[in-house]
Structures are given as C-alpha cells and as structure tokens.
Design an enzyme around this catalytic site. Structure first.
Site, PDB file in Angstrom:
ATOM      1  N   THR A 186       0.823  -1.198   0.082  1.00 40.83           N
ATOM      2  CA  THR A 186       0.071  -0.036  -0.114  1.00 40.83           C
ATOM      3  C   THR A 186       0.898   1.066   0.022  1.00 40.83           C
ATOM      4  O   THR A 186       2.143   1.121   0.377  1.00 40.83           O
ATOM      5  CB  THR A 186      -0.897  -0.044   1.233  1.00 40.83           C
ATOM      6  OG1 THR A 186       0.074   0.283   2.299  1.00 40.83           O
ATOM      7  CG2 THR A 186      -1.726  -1.168   1.289  1.00 40.83           C
ATOM      8  N   GLU A 330      -5.524  -3.389  -1.489  1.00 43.43           N
ATOM      9  CA  GLU A 330      -6.178  -4.435  -0.803  1.00 43.43           C
ATOM     10  C   GLU A 330      -7.133  -5.301  -1.823  1.00 43.43           C
ATOM     11  O   GLU A 330      -7.542  -6.236  -1.488  1.00 43.43           O
ATOM     12  CB  GLU A 330      -6.943  -4.220   0.514  1.00 43.43           C
ATOM     13  CG  GLU A 330      -5.787  -3.653   1.539  1.00 43.43           C
ATOM     14  CD  GLU A 330      -5.294  -2.366   1.708  1.00 43.43           C
ATOM     15  OE1 GLU A 330      -5.559  -1.785   0.481  1.00 43.43           O
ATOM     16  OE2 GLU A 330      -4.911  -1.928   2.508  1.00 43.43           O
ATOM     17  N   LYS A 440     -14.335  16.069  13.383  1.00 41.33           N
ATOM     18  CA  LYS A 440     -15.512  16.254  14.363  1.00 41.33           C
ATOM     19  C   LYS A 440     -15.405  17.898  14.953  1.00 41.33           C
ATOM     20  O   LYS A 440     -14.276  17.905  15.632  1.00 41.33           O
ATOM     21  CB  LYS A 440     -15.237  15.222  15.266  1.00 41.33           C
ATOM     22  CG  LYS A 440     -16.735  15.098  16.371  1.00 41.33           C
ATOM     23  CD  LYS A 440     -16.337  13.930  16.950  1.00 41.33           C
ATOM     24  CE  LYS A 440     -17.952  13.240  17.467  1.00 41.33           C
ATOM     25  NZ  LYS A 440     -18.077  12.289  18.371  1.00 41.33           N
ATOM     26  N   TRP A 445     -20.085  15.740  12.528  1.00 38.16           N
ATOM     27  CA  TRP A 445     -19.008  15.285  11.675  1.00 38.16           C
ATOM     28  C   TRP A 445     -19.117  16.265  10.362  1.00 38.16           C
ATOM     29  O   TRP A 445     -20.226  16.562   9.629  1.00 38.16           O
ATOM     30  CB  TRP A 445     -19.439  13.973  11.171  1.00 38.16           C
ATOM     31  CG  TRP A 445     -19.189  13.114  12.450  1.00 38.16           C
ATOM     32  CD1 TRP A 445     -19.959  12.394  13.294  1.00 38.16           C
ATOM     33  CD2 TRP A 445     -17.938  12.597  12.845  1.00 38.16           C
ATOM     34  NE1 TRP A 445     -19.215  11.512  14.221  1.00 38.16           N
ATOM     35  CE2 TRP A 445     -17.895  11.554  13.983  1.00 38.16           C
ATOM     36  CE3 TRP A 445     -16.423  12.798  12.288  1.00 38.16           C
ATOM     37  CZ2 TRP A 445     -16.873  10.998  14.525  1.00 38.16           C
ATOM     38  CZ3 TRP A 445     -15.295  12.248  13.178  1.00 38.16           C
ATOM     39  CH2 TRP A 445     -15.584  11.570  14.215  1.00 38.16           C
TER      40      TRP A 445
HETATM   41  P1  ADP Z   1      -3.448   3.972  -0.043  1.00 37.60           P
HETATM   42  O1  ADP Z   1      -4.377   3.425   0.936  1.00 37.60           O
HETATM   43  O2  ADP Z   1      -1.740   3.897   0.655  1.00 37.60           O
HETATM   44  O3  ADP Z   1      -3.680   5.319  -0.100  1.00 37.60           O
HETATM   45  P2  ADP Z   1      -4.620   2.785  -1.967  1.00 37.60           P
HETATM   46  O4  ADP Z   1      -4.378   3.406  -3.285  1.00 37.60           O
HETATM   47  O5  ADP Z   1      -4.983   1.358  -1.517  1.00 37.60           O
HETATM   48  O6  ADP Z   1      -3.392   3.304  -1.316  1.00 37.60           O
HETATM   49  O7  ADP Z   1      -5.842   3.914  -1.504  1.00 37.60           O
HETATM   50  C1  ADP Z   1      -7.275   3.277  -1.061  1.00 37.60           C
HETATM   51  C2  ADP Z   1      -7.986   4.285  -0.603  1.00 37.60           C
HETATM   52  O8  ADP Z   1      -8.324   5.234  -1.461  1.00 37.60           O
HETATM   53  C3  ADP Z   1      -9.575   3.796  -0.463  1.00 37.60           C
HETATM   54  O9  ADP Z   1      -9.480   3.296   0.891  1.00 37.60           O
HETATM   55  C4  ADP Z   1     -10.052   5.170  -0.609  1.00 37.60           C
HETATM   56  O10 ADP Z   1     -10.020   5.895   0.898  1.00 37.60           O
HETATM   57  C5  ADP Z   1      -9.391   6.276  -1.351  1.00 37.60           C
HETATM   58  N1  ADP Z   1     -10.203   5.982  -2.738  1.00 37.60           N
HETATM   59  C6  ADP Z   1      -9.950   5.000  -3.742  1.00 37.60           C
HETATM   60  N2  ADP Z   1     -10.674   5.393  -4.642  1.00 37.60           N
HETATM   61  C7  ADP Z   1     -11.695   6.335  -4.233  1.00 37.60           C
HETATM   62  C8  ADP Z   1     -12.693   7.195  -4.883  1.00 37.60           C
HETATM   63  N3  ADP Z   1     -13.232   7.092  -6.009  1.00 37.60           N
HETATM   64  N4  ADP Z   1     -13.277   7.922  -3.964  1.00 37.60           N
HETATM   65  C9  ADP Z   1     -12.958   8.399  -2.777  1.00 37.60           C
HETATM   66  N5  ADP Z   1     -11.923   7.651  -2.330  1.00 37.60           N
HETATM   67  C10 ADP Z   1     -11.157   6.913  -2.871  1.00 37.60           C
END
Ligand code: ADP
Length: 548
Positions: A186, A330, A440, A445
């Site tokens: 990640t 993931e 918050k 929120w």
């Molecule tokens: P990291 O967790 O290290 O940033 P990832 O690329 O796996 O790497 O990130 C996944 C996260 O990115 C998701 O859990 C979410 O929070 C965010 N994310 C992915 N796609 C979207 C989307 N279309 N809209 C909002 N958030 C998104």
C-alpha cells in the site's frame, strides 16, 4: 454423490502470456520516449518474457522468489509482468516515490533477490542498496548497466545483453492458481506500507471484471493510456487485462506531466485512459491554456481518490465521459464502478449516479458497519465503515513470519476499508470520507471530501485539500489548503462567500492558506498526513477569517 462434470483449468498468468502472444499478435505495448513511441507487439512481449525467465533461472530464481521492479510504465515492465509470474516467481512492484526508509524496509521485508531497474532511476536505487543485503542481482533496463553503481556482492546486468540469444519459449511450470503471482505494498497514506500478495487466480478473475461491461468495458479495439503506475496496484490490473483481451497499452514511461501526456494523446489517440483525479486536474488546467481535441477518448476511468463533480462536468465539456471507480491496493484494486442504471437517460439524473463511487460486481460483497458494530441498511443515508470480501480482496497482510489478519483491518473474514460510506437501495456506494480524515467539530461530523469538492467547485480554485486542525472551542475545525488559478483569488472573504451559498454556515472553514501546490502522496493523492504535520509546524501562512 452428485457432482459437476466440468473440467478443471488452472487460471495462471502463463496461460495469459501464451494466449496473448498467439491470438493477439496485432496488439501491442507502446512506450513514449519524449518525442515518439516505441512499439512491442504481444508476440514480442511473449518472446522476451520467455527469454527473461531463462535468464532469471540462470541467476538462481526459483518458485515464489521475489523479483522486484523499480520501473516506470513501459514495454520492458510489461515483459516483467508477463515473465516473472509465469515462471512461478513473484513480481514485486516497488513504488518509485517512497521515502528511502520505506523503500529499504519493503525490499528487505519482501526479501527481494533480483531487482529490474530503469536506468533513469538507477541512481535512486543505488542509494538504497547498501541497506538491502539480500539483493543479489540488479538488471538495468532502458540504458547502460553503468547507470547503476552497486555495492560489492551485487551483480549488475544489462537487460538486453542478459536476455539476448536465449530461447523465446519457456516450459512454464504447472502452478496452482492459488499460488502467489504479484506483490504490492500500500502507498501508506494512513500508515506504514503493508504488503498484499495477489494470486494467479485473483488476477485472472479481476482481469475479467476489468474488461467486463460493468467494469472498464475494454476489448481488442481499445488502446488504453495507462497513466496509473504499474507500481501502484498493478496499474489497476490493466497489464493483465490487456493480455486477456488484446488491448493495446500506451505507456507514458516517466513523462507524467500534463504537457507530455497531451502530446502522447495527440500522437497515439488512445480510446481510453486511467489515472487518479490530480492527473486530470493538471490535464484540464493545461487544456484551458492550450486547447486540444481529446474526444478520441471514449471514456476515462478515474479513482483512487474522490472525483470532484466539477471535474466530471469539465470533461463532459471536452466530450470525454469520466467514469468514477473506487478501490484499494487490498482490493486488486477494482471494487465499485459507477455506471448509471438502465433507463436513466436524463443527463442530470445520470449525473447524480456518476458522482457516486458506484456499484459492486457480484464477486465483491459489501456491507456497512456502524459504530456499535451492527450492520447498517442500504438506504442511501446511513453511513458506516465499508467492509468488503471476495476472491480478489486480500484476507491478510504479508509478514515474513506468516500473513496477519489484524482485527483492526479485518472483521470476521471481511476487509475493513477504513472508508466511511453509504449505499443506496439500488446499490450505489458513496464514500463520505476516510475514517481518519472525518472532521469532528462541536460534536458534528464534516466530511473532508465533500468540503473539498465544494471548495473546488469554485472555478477560481485549481485544487484544495481539507484537514481537521485543533480548535479550542470546537475541538476540531476544517483548514483549507488551496491553490487558486489567479493570485487575485487568494481572498478568504470571497472564497467563504462562495461556500456560504452552498453549505451550512457551521461547516464553512475559517482557516485558509494559499500555496502553489498541495502536497501529494507517492501515487498522487492529497497527502493529508503531510498537510496536518506542516500545519502543526506552522509551515503555512494561515489566514484566519475570525481575525479579519
Ligand atoms: P493508500 O491506502 O496507501 O492510499 P490505495 O491506493 O490502496 O493506497 O488507497 C485506497 C483508498 O483510496 C481507499 O480506501 C479510499 O480511501 C481512497 N479511494 C479510492 N478510490 C476512491 C474514490 N473513488 N473516492 C474516494 N476515495 C477513494
């Protein structure tokens, strides 16, 4: 016993490699060099994948050994994507933009034995190698091997010389489809990078979903500009989906700025593209200054971070529909994709669907969990932590001592995404925020994502990130770090006036700072960890409306 009569057939990467080289000799990978593209047909990718497998075997690579890449999106990276998993080894894609500490940690934890490196980033890798004693061989790609100076004990090879003259076929081993194929960490937006290991089977099933009409809807007549890095969740699965469906891949290599991306588009006229929102933000700004027809793109898929609705409108104006998608390292990464339901033809009605993160495919189950641990209804209003499970969702994180399913990340076999969402009765998911980014204030929120989208819907704003910062009276208040198109618009009173017309008064931020760029993570998302830290250090010239 009553049983199925169907045959077994292992879903392995070797089958994709052999299939694509035989069935799609006309499809190709093509890499931008700065002025033109250099092609490699799928037949050649197959030939070179076999040659690489022979070379790696000679270097001592055996089953499940990790072979890392430290590379841009290019033809040779596609060869590694094909050859390394096909021979039963595990391709570990290293993120080029990690901090040195993170990179060294990851190389050591994954126990990488061989690293393929693009010559242009060899000096960067050279800085890590003194800290990675288990690396035995480095193969320099796209340049002379002298580009890398390695410590004693590490053999340095040139890619072309290493594979030259070797047989162009390889007797790929018979593998179990559940064997590991690719490993990826990640990007560590909210913590330390964590390793996820994809199987041959998970990649196959995921690729079928990428190509399906409810996914990215790709096929043999498409050419895809793959901007999302191959070191970030397998470029959203495109390298494998391409082998499966004969899709031409247009690779930007290291040319990721808006100007060269538009030059690539002008030269190659791709039908499809994939990248995170900040890339499209930059492309849109460049198009404003230097108009260019990009309507050859029949669609672009945007995800990895929330797509601001204003961006969808902007690209509609260019004749390019944006399809919003959600996913994570993931989740391989394709989770949900937003395509308006059948029968919704009115553009405004459709727009309301297009701004959501979309529907899940049947193989990805989703549920919402409230603060009390109970499951919440799909009513479009109730919001809780999104949990998912399915055959291409990870069930653990890699650890050398054995993979770990920590309860903070997994819940009864479901992956806890850390995303706060709601789901409509007809299955459209909307991400409200990351749990850690919700603000918050006075017991209420605020979604940092929604606030950012509203700030960015002001045409004077190029980009804006919102984080919660400590406040004596309300515990936490939103702080806006914005980039304006014209310095004259760095005017808090006017920016706030725009918001007062659109959101409740109590949500309108007092604290603002204007900068030339919002800090980004290694994969181009707003880096809120850094914004929070810099705010705390007093790095920004904060304008506080309460003092005005
Ligand atoms: P990291 O967790 O290290 O940033 P990832 O690329 O796996 O790497 O990130 C996944 C996260 O990115 C998701 O859990 C979410 O929070 C965010 N994310 C992915 N796609 C979207 C989307 N279309 N809209 C909002 N958030 C998104």
């Amino acid at each position: 016993m009553f049983a199925s009569t169907m045959q077994e057939g292992e879903l392995t990467i070797a089958r994709l490699v052999e299939y694509s080289r035989r069935v799609f000799p006309e499809a190709k990978v093509t890499t931008w060099t700065g002025t033109e593209s250099r092609d490699m047909s799928f037949s050649e990718v197959g030939d070179k994948a076999a040659q690489l497998a022979h070379a790696l075997t000679e270097l001592g690579v055996t089953r499940t050994d990790r072979v890392a890449t430290f590379m841009w999106n290019n033809n040779e990276h596609q060869v590694a994507y094909a050859g390394v998993p096909a021979m039963g080894a595990v391709l570990h894609t290293l993120n080029l933009r990690l901090s040195p500490e993170q990179a060294v940690f990851i190389i050591n934890q994954a126990d990488d034995r061989v690293i393929l490196v693009d010559a242009s980033v060899a000096p960067l890798l050279a800085r890590y190698l003194p800290g990675t004693p288990n690396v035995r061989h480095v193969i320099v790609v796209n340049g002379p091997k002298e580009a890398l100076s390695a410590p004693e004990g590490i053999a340095v090879h040139g890619f072309d010389e290493l594979i030259a003259g070797r047989p162009t076929t390889f007797e790929w081993p018979v593998l179990d489809e559940r064997d590991p194929a690719v490993m990826c960490y990640t990007s560590g937006t909210t913590g330390d990078p964590k390793g996820v290991v994809y199987s041959h089977r998970s990649i196959w099933l995921h690729s079928m979903q990428v190509n399906s009409t409810s996914g990215m809807s790709l096929g043999n007549s498409d050419s895809v500009l793959a901007i999302v890095p191959m070191f970030h969740v397998m470029s959203w699965g495109l390298p494998f989906a391409a082998m499966m469906a004969g899709i031409t891949l247009v690779m930007p290599d290291r040319f990721l700025q808006p100007e060269p991306l538009l030059a690539i588009m002008a030269a190659e006229k791709p039908t499809f593209a994939a990248a995170v929102p900040t890339i499209w933000q930059g492309v849109a700004a460049r198009l404003e200054a230097a108009p260019q027809d990009i309507s050859h793109l029949r669609e672009v898929v945007v995800g990895g971070a929330a797509v601001p609705p204003s961006m969808i409108r902007t690209f509609d104006g260019y004749g390019v529909p944006i399809t919003h998608a959600w996913g994570m390292t993931e989740t391989s990464p394709l989770g949900s994709v937003s395509r308006p339901p059948f029968g919704v033809d009115d553009p405004d009605e459709a727009f309301a669907y297009r701004v959501t993160q979309g529907r899940f495919p049947p193989s990805v189950q989703a549920r919402l969990i409230g603060d009390d641990g109970a499951e919440l209804p799909w009513d479009g209003v109730s919001s809780g932590e999104l949990e998912v499970r399915g055959p291409w969702i990870t069930g653990a994180y890699y650890s050398p001592e054995g993979n770990v399913s920590d309860p903070s990340k997994f819940h009864d076999g479901w992956l806890r995404t850390g995303d706060v969402s709601s789901i409509s009765p007809d299955g459209f998911m909307t991400i409200r925020d990351r749990t850690k980014d919700m603000i918050k204030t006075g017991g209420e929120w605020i979604s940092s994502v929604e606030l950012e989208n509203t700030v960015m819907s002001n045409p004077t704003v190029a980009e804006a990130a919102v984080v919660g910062v400590p406040d004596e009276k309300w515990d936490e208040r939103p702080f806006v770090l914005a980039v304006v198109k014209d310095p004259a618009d760095a005017d808090v009173a006017r920016q706030r006036a725009f918001l007062f017309e659109r959101i409740p008064r109590w949500q309108v931020p007092e604290r603002w700072a204007f900068v030339s760029e919002v800090p980004k993570t290694s994969v181009g998302k707003f880096d809120k960890k850094v914004v929070r830290a810099q705010y705390a250090e007093g790095a920004y010239e904060v304008i506080d409306a309460r003092e005005a």
